[in-house]
Design an enzyme around this catalytic site. Structure first.
Site, short mmCIF file in Angstrom:
data_model
loop_
_atom_site.label_atom_id
_atom_site.label_comp_id
_atom_site.label_asym_id
_atom_site.label_seq_id
_atom_site.Cartn_x
_atom_site.Cartn_y
_atom_site.Cartn_z
N TYR A 55 0.82 -1.21 0.00
CA TYR A 55 0.00 0.00 0.00
C TYR A 55 0.86 1.26 0.00
CZ TYR A 55 -4.72 -1.87 0.75
OH TYR A 55 -5.94 -2.48 0.61
N LYS A 86 2.95 -15.42 2.06
CA LYS A 86 3.13 -16.14 0.79
C LYS A 86 4.62 -16.44 0.65
CE LYS A 86 1.49 -17.76 -3.12
NZ LYS A 86 0.61 -18.95 -3.17
N ASP A 131 -3.28 -18.20 0.16
CA ASP A 131 -4.32 -18.86 -0.64
C ASP A 131 -5.02 -19.95 0.17
OD1 ASP A 131 -1.85 -20.18 -0.67
OD2 ASP A 131 -1.97 -20.80 -2.77
N ASP A 164 -6.39 -7.01 3.94
CA ASP A 164 -7.52 -6.35 3.28
C ASP A 164 -8.43 -7.40 2.65
OD1 ASP A 164 -9.05 -4.22 2.15
OD2 ASP A 164 -8.08 -4.66 0.23
N ASP A 176 -12.36 -9.18 4.21
CA ASP A 176 -13.65 -9.19 3.50
C ASP A 176 -14.16 -10.62 3.37
OD1 ASP A 176 -13.62 -6.41 3.08
OD2 ASP A 176 -14.44 -6.63 1.06
C1 IPM Z 1 -10.39 -1.35 4.07
C2 IPM Z 1 -10.69 -0.68 2.78
C3 IPM Z 1 -9.56 0.28 2.43
C4 IPM Z 1 -8.29 -0.52 2.28
C5 IPM Z 1 -9.83 1.16 1.20
C6 IPM Z 1 -11.07 2.01 1.38
C7 IPM Z 1 -8.65 2.03 0.86
O1 IPM Z 1 -10.91 -1.62 1.78
O2 IPM Z 1 -10.19 -0.63 5.09
O3 IPM Z 1 -10.36 -2.57 4.13
O4 IPM Z 1 -8.01 -1.08 1.22
O5 IPM Z 1 -7.53 -0.59 3.25
MG MG Z 2 -10.95 -3.63 2.49
#
Ligand code: IPM
Ligand code: MG
Length: 379
Positions: free
Chosen positions: A146, A197, A230, A254, A258
């Site tokens: 990042y 990884k 993975d 990240d 999710d």
């Molecule tokens: C998160 C989000 C952020 C990230 C975005 C909004 C930049 O997806 O906090 O998980 O990628 O860190």
């Molecule tokens: Mg995110």
């Protein structure tokens, strides 16, 4: 705690999309704790995003910078969405969430994944997979690809374009987030799973070596395992119950967080805390935000689920305000509201009544009153 008074300072920044709507509810909850439980908090509301940009030319105006600089904790709503196309990318970048994470050195991002039995029917995974899920992902938040340099898009001599980014980690960057994971594990199930990884990437080879060395030197009472990213993604959907604390780098965290949201039943329920280094007085800057984003498709409709933001207040009570009992109380109230059938659209089973954002705030406040009375009677 602010040195001039005994009050903790909390900056409330609703931001964009559904951020302001959900934050309005978590703010009501925080106020309940101030009024009913004497939690010493002073809140200051500040604007972020398109609205202040149109007025001041900055997504992050001076007043907001000041409020956040002075705050012990920031209660953050959301950022992003189509409306932000009106903001040129340089102005957007100058005040981005990423720049704030970096500015306050919020390196340890805690994302608890807890499955709610009440939501099992509405969840996309089977109830038996969700049963007993309770783990925390600690994502490194201020380094890795990042932020790595060099980065950019260039045009090659043959006219093609080439985009490039740099994944990088140093010893200290790995060790401090691994330390946060081991320390957290000691307060829970004493298990850490480190995700990398290392079969392909040098940064991951270093990551694994540093985590292993720290574990050997200081945390051998905690069980440490390693997974390739993975495989980790697969294990999170196959058997999420196996995890206690998972620690990983910025981009893997990240993506996995999710994915893990589905192992909790709903993205709208998930809170998070991003923590900075502990200073000499034992304080650390913290930003609390729901994991869900700005959800532009439902923004302004009053139907968003405020529980991710409300549960972020519970994390604030525990991690910044040193009120573990109040954090428990709030989490119990949310559980009680869900058990009594309170549902916003995103977590409603077919045919269930769908509450608005404000009504869900009401339901949690009512549950807080009830749980608090029940506690008093028992005492
Ligand atoms: C998160 C989000 C952020 C990230 C975005 C909004 C930049 O997806 O906090 O998980 O990628 O860190
Ligand atoms: Mg995110």
């Amino acid at each position: 705690m602010n040195s001039a008074s005994n009050m903790f300072k909390v900056a409330v920044v609703g931001g964009e999309g559904i951020g302001p709507e959900v934050t309005a509810q978590s703010r009501r909850i925080l106020k309940w704790f101030v009024v009913e439980r004497g939690v010493p908090v002073e809140t200051r509301e500040a604007q972020y995003g398109l609205v202040p940009y149109l007025a001041t030319g900055k997504v992050l105006p001076e007043d907001t910078v000041e409020a956040m600089d002075q705050a012990d904790a920031i209660l953050w709503g959301a950022t992003g969405g189509p409306e932000t196309k009106e903001v040129p990318s340089a102005a957007r970048k100058a005040g981005s969430l990423l720049s704030l994470r970096r500015k306050y050195d919020l390196y340890a991002n805690l994302r608890p994944i807890v499955a709610s039995p009440a939501l099992a029917k509405a969840a996309p995974l089977k109830a038996e997979v969700l049963y007993g899920v309770d783990f925390v992902i600690i994502r490194e938040l201020t380094s890795g690809i990042y932020f790595g340099e060099p980065r950019g898009i260039e045009t090659l001599p043959d006219g093609q374009r080439r985009g490039f980014n740099t994944e990088q980690y140093t010893t200290n960057q790995v060790r401090r987030v691994a330390r946060a994971a081991f320390e957290l594990a000691r307060t829970r199930g004493r298990k850490v799973c480190s995700v990398d990884k290392a079969n392909v990437l040098e940064t991951s080879v270093l990551w694994r070596e540093e985590v292993t060395a720290l574990h050997r030197d200081e945390f051998s009472d905690v069980e440490l395992t390693h997974l390739y990213v993975d495989n980790a993604a697969m294990q999170i959907v196959r058997q999420p119950r196996q995890f206690d604390v998972m620690v990983t780098g910025n981009i893997f965290g990240d993506i996995l967080s999710d994915c893990a949201a589905m192992a909790s039943g709903s993205l709208g329920m998930l809170p998070s805390a991003s923590l900075g280094p502990v200073d000499r007085l034992g304080r650390r800057k913290a930003l609390y935000e729901p994991v869900h984003g700005s959800a532009p498709d439902i923004a302004g409709k009053g139907i968003a689920n405020p529980l991710g933001s409300i549960l972020s207040v519970a994390m604030m009570l525990r991690l910044t305000l040193n009120r573990p009992d109040d954090a428990d109380l709030l989490e119990r109230a949310v559980t009680a509201a869900l058990a009594a059938g309170a549902r916003t659209a995103d977590i409603a089973e077919p045919g269930a009544k769908r509450l608005s954002t404000v009504e869900m705030g009401d339901a949690v406040l009512n549950a807080l009153e009830a749980v608090a009375v029940e506690q008093k009677e028992r005492a």
